[in-house]
Design an enzyme around this catalytic site. Structure first.
Site, short mmCIF file in Angstrom:
data_model
loop_
_atom_site.label_atom_id
_atom_site.label_comp_id
_atom_site.label_asym_id
_atom_site.label_seq_id
_atom_site.Cartn_x
_atom_site.Cartn_y
_atom_site.Cartn_z
N ASP A 1 0.86 -1.18 0.00
CA ASP A 1 0.00 0.00 0.00
C ASP A 1 0.90 1.23 0.00
O ASP A 1 1.67 1.44 0.93
CB ASP A 1 -0.87 -0.02 1.27
CG ASP A 1 -2.13 0.81 1.13
OD1 ASP A 1 -2.08 1.83 0.43
OD2 ASP A 1 -3.15 0.44 1.74
N ASP B 1 -2.97 4.68 -2.59
CA ASP B 1 -3.91 5.39 -1.73
C ASP B 1 -4.31 6.74 -2.33
O ASP B 1 -3.45 7.46 -2.86
CB ASP B 1 -3.25 5.60 -0.35
CG ASP B 1 -4.16 6.22 0.66
OD1 ASP B 1 -5.16 5.59 1.02
OD2 ASP B 1 -3.87 7.36 1.09
N GLU C 1 -6.89 3.72 -5.64
CA GLU C 1 -8.05 4.13 -4.83
C GLU C 1 -8.55 5.47 -5.36
O GLU C 1 -7.86 6.48 -5.24
CB GLU C 1 -7.67 4.25 -3.36
CG GLU C 1 -8.86 4.60 -2.49
CD GLU C 1 -8.49 5.11 -1.10
OE1 GLU C 1 -9.31 4.94 -0.18
OE2 GLU C 1 -7.41 5.71 -0.95
N HIS D 1 -10.33 -1.66 5.17
CA HIS D 1 -9.92 -1.13 6.47
C HIS D 1 -10.65 0.17 6.84
O HIS D 1 -10.59 0.59 7.99
CB HIS D 1 -8.42 -0.89 6.47
CG HIS D 1 -8.00 0.11 5.44
ND1 HIS D 1 -8.00 -0.19 4.08
CD2 HIS D 1 -7.61 1.40 5.53
CE1 HIS D 1 -7.62 0.88 3.41
NE2 HIS D 1 -7.38 1.85 4.25
N ASP D 2 -11.31 0.80 5.87
CA ASP D 2 -12.03 2.05 6.13
C ASP D 2 -13.54 1.86 6.26
O ASP D 2 -14.26 2.83 6.53
CB ASP D 2 -11.79 3.04 4.98
CG ASP D 2 -10.42 3.69 5.02
OD1 ASP D 2 -9.84 3.79 6.13
OD2 ASP D 2 -9.92 4.08 3.96
#
Length: 539
Positions: free
Chosen positions: A98, A199, A241, A315-316
């Protein structure tokens, strides 16, 4: 469209801090992940996406990187990372890193230098504006609350940060910044990394003077250069993302020519249960028919001209079985139903740690148990704005990022087998019932259902190639669609509710081969039971 090797693969996302602790400090680490590789290989996944493990002060759980070419000591060492890559490779599993390229930590050496003077060679690595204290360059807000501008008195300037004040935005207009980033990515590629998740990558071309943060004019120019200088030098899995993506933009991001990324994360479907024009905390019932049409739009628009990523969780996001399933009396059935719908579509499925066990949201008694910076900011802001505490907690129970971040539930021993120490965030109390040890032994478990779905995807080309067609568009309970190639048709039929649903499709499709079914008994009356889901194929 030429078939890519990664199109029938399945990715598993690990949030390292919460996956497996090997040394008793209460924080998951790389040796912990290595110790669980056989579990992941048994599940059948092909790649592990690790949330950030690079060195970081952890202001935003690692999405504030202070050294891109080192591992944060809480997770282990660079040697541990190299061992993880090697051990995963033995099991035919790739490691996806990431990368946070929109901003760095304010503790990164680049920013430490940048603050020294306007003449410092690193000053222009970040986004600055002259001004005077108290007179902001404009009224732009940061995603985590407050102004997007932070005053540095010794320079007489503000720096720009779209997220935390400790996450200054990098200046992609500066070719030196871009070169540093490319060299760093090539360094990781040399280490054997199999791909990258980028990200908030659609925010790198920001133009703050024009209040542009997402989809800036130079975005695709930057992305094509990034891909050419790095990703195209190896056959990687790359995913951007992109919260601001629509299908047309997504076609550019995931163009089959490989000029940008392999695929794109877009988030339209996960934003449907919030009040329009408001924050994610302003809860609204899921408009189910709209959810179906949204999936159909992305399936149709990208077929043959781009590539979807398929996900319910990350994860969000809150746990999907608690969000749109039923985590009480129909937890197992609804978790399997949600998996069936998603894995039957075209795209690359992403399984978030614990999703394959049907892990649920957590309801901690009060705010002191929560750790997420976004959740804590919202709690304070809404208290000050006069919201009732119980209403704020209701939003947190539904949408806090900490729902996804409680420790992985391995077994029914203390702390769910995650750590021998005190976990950095408490374990969900239901771990004694919901855990990997129980589920791997149970042939009817959610885990074994996911395992079967993964095998089906690899054994049946229609999952990768088939054209999508939504059925029963306006039905308020049933999610049904077909996938079609020249020689086969597959049909996915699911009841998205706890109420039985008559379905005229069952009679027709019961005459064909059944690939998977989340109930053990046949459907003979044409009425879908609560959360019942079936995939048929006509060869």
């Amino acid at each position: 469209m030429a078939r890519k090797w990664w199109q029938d693969k399945v990715v598993y996302q690990i949030y390292p801090r919460s996956f497996q602790d090997s040394n008793g400090d209460g924080i998951g680490d790389l040796p912990g992940i290595i110790s669980r590789l056989d579990y992941l290989a048994d599940l059948g996944v092909d790649a592990l996406w690790l949330s950030p493990v690079c060195q970081s002060p952890q202001d935003d759980n690692g999405y504030d990187i202070s050294d891109y070419q080192n591992i944060d000591p809480m997770f282990g060492t660079l040697d541990d990372m190299e061992q993880l890559i090697a051990e995963a490779k033995k099991r035919n599993i790739k490691i996806i890193m990431d990368l946070v390229l929109n901003h760095s930590s304010d503790e990164h050496r680049w920013f430490q230098e940048a603050k020294k003077s306007k003449d410092n060679p690193y000053h222009d690595y970040y986004v600055w504006r002259d001004g005077e204290e108290g007179v902001l360059p404009n009224d732009m807000k940061a995603s985590f609350g407050g102004s997007a501008w932070e005053w540095v008195p010794e320079l007489g300037q503000y720096y720009f940060h779209q997220f935390s004040v400790k996450q200054p935005d990098l200046n992609w207009e500066n070719p030196k910044v871009r070169r540093e980033i490319y060299d760093m990515i090539l360094w990781w590629m040399d280490k054997g990394v199999g791909g990258f998740r980028l990200d908030v990558i659609d925010q790198i071309a920001k133009e703050p003077d024009k209040k542009i943060t997402t989809n800036g004019p130079k975005l695709h120019e930057f992305l094509r250069e990034l891909s050419k200088e790095t990703f195209q030098k190896a056959d990687l899995i790359t995913v951007g993302e992109t919260w601001g993506a629509d299908p047309e933009r997504a076609k550019r991001y995931s163009n089959p020519d490989g000029s940008e990324f392999s695929m794109v994360f877009q988030f339209e479907h996960v934003m449907l249960d919030q009040e329009e024009g408001k924050e994610k905390w302003d809860l609204s019932p899921l408009p189910f028919v709209e959810l179906k049409k949204n999936f159909a739009k992305w399936q149709k628009e990208l077929h043959g001209s781009g590539w979807n990523s398929l996900f319910w969780n990350n994860h969000d996001l809150p746990r999907i079985v608690s969000r749109w399933g039923n985590d009480k009396e129909y937890r197992v059935e609804s978790a399997k139903m949600l998996a069936t719908i998603l894995h039957g579509m075209q795209g690359t499925p992403y399984i978030y740690q614990g999703e394959e066990l049907g892990m649920t949201n957590v309801r901690f008694p009060d705010i002191t148990h929560y750790r997420d910076i976004e959740t804590l900011h919202m709690y304070e802001e809404r208290l000050e704005a006069g919201y009732k505490k119980e209403d704020i907690m209701k939003s947190i129970y539904a949408k806090s990022r900490d729902n996804a971040r409680t420790p992985m539930q391995w077994n029914d021993s203390t702390n769910a087998g995650f750590t021998t120490g005190t976990p950095w965030i408490e374990v969900n109390p239901n771990y004694t019932e919901i855990n990997a040890e129980n589920e791997t032994k149970d042939p009817d478990s959610i885990y074994n259902y996911y395992k079967k779905l993964i095998k089906l995807r690899k054994a049946n080309e229609i999952f990768t190639e088939g054209e999508f067609h939504l059925l029963l568009e306006e039905d308020s309970q049933i999610f049904a669609y077909t996938r079609t190639t020249e020689t086969e048709t597959m049909c996915v039929i699911a009841n998205f509710t706890a109420t039985p649903a008559p379905c005229r499709l069952i009679e027709k499709w019961n005459k064909t081969e059944k690939l998977i079914h989340n109930y053990n008994t046949e459907n003979t009356d044409g009425i879908l039971r609560p959360y019942e889901a079936i995939i048929y194929i006509d060869r």
